[in-house]
Design a protein around this motif. Structure first.
Motif, short mmCIF file in Angstrom:
data_model
loop_
_atom_site.label_atom_id
_atom_site.label_comp_id
_atom_site.label_asym_id
_atom_site.label_seq_id
_atom_site.Cartn_x
_atom_site.Cartn_y
_atom_site.Cartn_z
N SER A 185 -4.60 0.70 8.39
CA SER A 185 -3.84 1.49 9.51
C SER A 185 -2.54 1.87 9.41
O SER A 185 -2.25 3.02 9.74
N ILE A 186 -1.91 0.90 8.99
CA ILE A 186 -0.35 1.17 8.88
C ILE A 186 -0.01 2.07 7.81
O ILE A 186 0.94 3.03 7.93
N SER A 187 -0.73 1.66 6.58
CA SER A 187 -0.63 2.65 5.58
C SER A 187 -0.91 4.30 6.10
O SER A 187 -0.18 5.42 5.65
N ALA A 188 -2.11 4.52 6.85
CA ALA A 188 -2.37 5.95 7.26
C ALA A 188 -1.29 6.46 8.09
O ALA A 188 -0.74 7.57 8.43
N LEU A 189 -0.78 5.61 9.24
CA LEU A 189 0.48 5.96 10.29
C LEU A 189 1.45 6.27 9.44
O LEU A 189 2.34 6.93 9.91
N PHE A 212 1.03 -1.35 -0.01
CA PHE A 212 0.12 0.08 -0.02
C PHE A 212 0.90 1.42 -0.09
O PHE A 212 0.58 2.18 -0.81
N ILE A 213 1.82 1.30 0.94
CA ILE A 213 2.50 2.51 1.11
C ILE A 213 3.41 2.74 -0.07
O ILE A 213 3.64 3.88 -0.68
N VAL A 214 4.00 1.80 -0.97
CA VAL A 214 4.69 2.01 -2.17
C VAL A 214 3.65 2.43 -3.31
O VAL A 214 3.97 3.16 -4.03
N TRP A 215 2.62 1.74 -3.37
CA TRP A 215 1.70 2.07 -4.43
C TRP A 215 0.83 3.31 -4.01
O TRP A 215 0.42 3.96 -5.33
N ASN A 216 0.93 4.02 -2.98
CA ASN A 216 0.14 5.31 -2.55
C ASN A 216 0.79 6.34 -3.37
O ASN A 216 0.20 7.39 -3.74
#
Length: 209
Positions: A95-99, A40-44
């Motif tokens: 949640s991890i992506s948001a944090l 998610f973090i990468v794809w964001n």
């Protein structure tokens, strides 16, 4: 009469096992969530490039890029096979992506909730007993449909109906192919590698060999 009673007892035992979480189920769902959170973090940020290419072709077509954000719920549902697994994994990953910090901030949790519920609903409809390829695809499609509808109201309320139809259709297709079909192949690959020996998904593969 005896046979019927026996089948009934077996059916009750199966139902009880389906609804009872083991420690290994919690661990696996958490591992899937964390792994998908990294995705998610990468794809964001990585999605911005292909999104910029798709928008001029047809506004709303960027919905085809939603799939990677939907994998956690579908994959956890296919592997863990317990009520709430899809919702749990998608919410933890969100949640991890948001944090970690992203452009959507706390609304990432709302997206995770809707996407996880979409996949969860499909598994619930079959009472957490059917995990064939069509169910995986339907779970991904449902997650994508939920994501598309939510995005329409959160981010694209000013766009016209044609955009909405294109966007929601695109997120649904992306969910079906990337999250649904993709999670299915990931599950099969992990099972063949022996990583799912304590799960029904892994035992199914070993029984066919």
């Amino acid at each position: 009469m005896h046979s019927s009673a026996l089948l009934s007892a077996e059916d009750r035992a199966l139902t009880a096992s389906v609804w009872k979480w083991r420690v290994v189920d919690i661990v696996m769902a958490s591992i899937i969530a964390v792994a998908c959170a990294v995705l998610f973090i990468v794809w964001n940020f990585a999605y911005e490039v292909p999104s910029g290419l798709l928008k001029p072709i047809l506004p709303g077509l960027q919905g085809l890029l939603a799939g990677p954000w939907l994998i956690a719920g579908v994959l956890a549902g296919l592997i863990v096979r317990k009520p709430g697994a899809a919702l749990f994994a998608e919410m933890v990953a969100a949640s991890i992506s948001a944090l970690a910090g992203n452009q959507w901030q706390a609304l990432t949790l709302v997206s995770g909730l809707v996407q996880g519920l979409g996949a969860e609903l499909v598994f619930l409809i079959v009472l957490y007993r059917v995990y064939k390829l069509p169910i995986a695809i339907l779970a991904g499609a449902a997650a994508g449909l939920g994501a598309g509808i939510l995005d329409r109201f959160l981010w694209y309320g000013a766009n016209d109906t044609a955009f909405a139809v294109t966007y929601i259709t695109s997120t649904t297709i992306s969910g079906a192919i990337i999250a649904g079909l993709g999670s299915w192949f990931i599950m099969k690959g992990l099972a063949k590698a022996g990583a799912l020996s304590r799960f029904a998904a892994g035992r199914e593969v070993s029984q066919r060999v």
